[in-house]
Motif scaffolding. Structure first.
Motif, PDB file in Angstrom:
ATOM      1  N   TRP A  40     -96.020 -21.800 -66.259  1.00  0.00           N
ATOM      2  CA  TRP A  40     -94.572 -22.035 -66.052  1.00  0.00           C
ATOM      3  C   TRP A  40     -93.971 -22.992 -66.533  1.00  0.00           C
ATOM      4  N   GLY A  41     -94.738 -24.199 -67.085  1.00  0.00           N
ATOM      5  CA  GLY A  41     -94.664 -25.118 -66.819  1.00  0.00           C
ATOM      6  C   GLY A  41     -95.362 -26.783 -66.937  1.00  0.00           C
ATOM      7  N   GLY A  52     -90.570 -26.421 -67.891  1.00  0.00           N
ATOM      8  CA  GLY A  52     -90.387 -25.751 -67.848  1.00  0.00           C
ATOM      9  C   GLY A  52     -90.884 -24.697 -68.815  1.00  0.00           C
TER      10      GLY A  52
END
Length: 150
Positions: A40-41, A52
């Motif tokens: 997700w990041g 992200g």
């Protein structure tokens, strides 16, 4: 049949990809601060997000959910085979994304990079999905041979 070995293969793939959704796959030092990157990041130890990677997260989440859906379609083996091919394509996309971010973090961002065992999960998922599709094909051929005898 839900108690078949291909169910275990697909369940293992779903679990591996579910773990990959939340576990950091690389840690690196950037501008004097340690960052951990998951699908997700990249997050610092202070909790702030550096960048992200939402498309990678969505792709990984889809590759974690598709084997679960495939398990419950055990009466439709042809569809199961096609979904296994789709799963293999999704996992190949995850491998490409992971490779891209691992290469980027190891060459451009920093000189200190720590990789994780989680990096191997998509490849293991591909192997398990291939094994499951072979077992589904074996079941399909068995059913066809039994229908031929009748």
């Amino acid at each position: 049949m839900i108690q078949r070995i291909q169910t275990l293969y697909l369940l293992a793939t779903a679990i591996l990809m579910g773990i990959l959704c939340f576990a950091p796959f690389v840690s690196f030092l950037w501008e004097g601060e340690i960052f951990r990157q998951n699908v997700w990041g990249a997050w610092s130890t202070a909790g702030e997000m550096a960048f992200g990677t939402i498309p990678m997260g969505i792709l990984t989440l889809l590759s974690a959910l598709l084997p679960v859906v495939t398990i419950f379609l055990y009466k439709r083996r042809g569809l199961q085979m096609r979904l296994c091919v789709v799963e293999l394509i999704l996992l190949l996309g995850v491998v490409i994304y992971l490779g891209m971010y691992l290469f980027r973090s190891s060459s451009e961002i920093t000189d200190k990079v720590a990789f994780s065992i989680v990096d191997l999960f998509p490849v293991l998922g591909m192997i398990l999905t291939l094994m499951a599709s072979k077992r589904i094909l074996k079941d399909q051929l068995l059913i066809k041979s039994l229908d031929r005898i009748r």
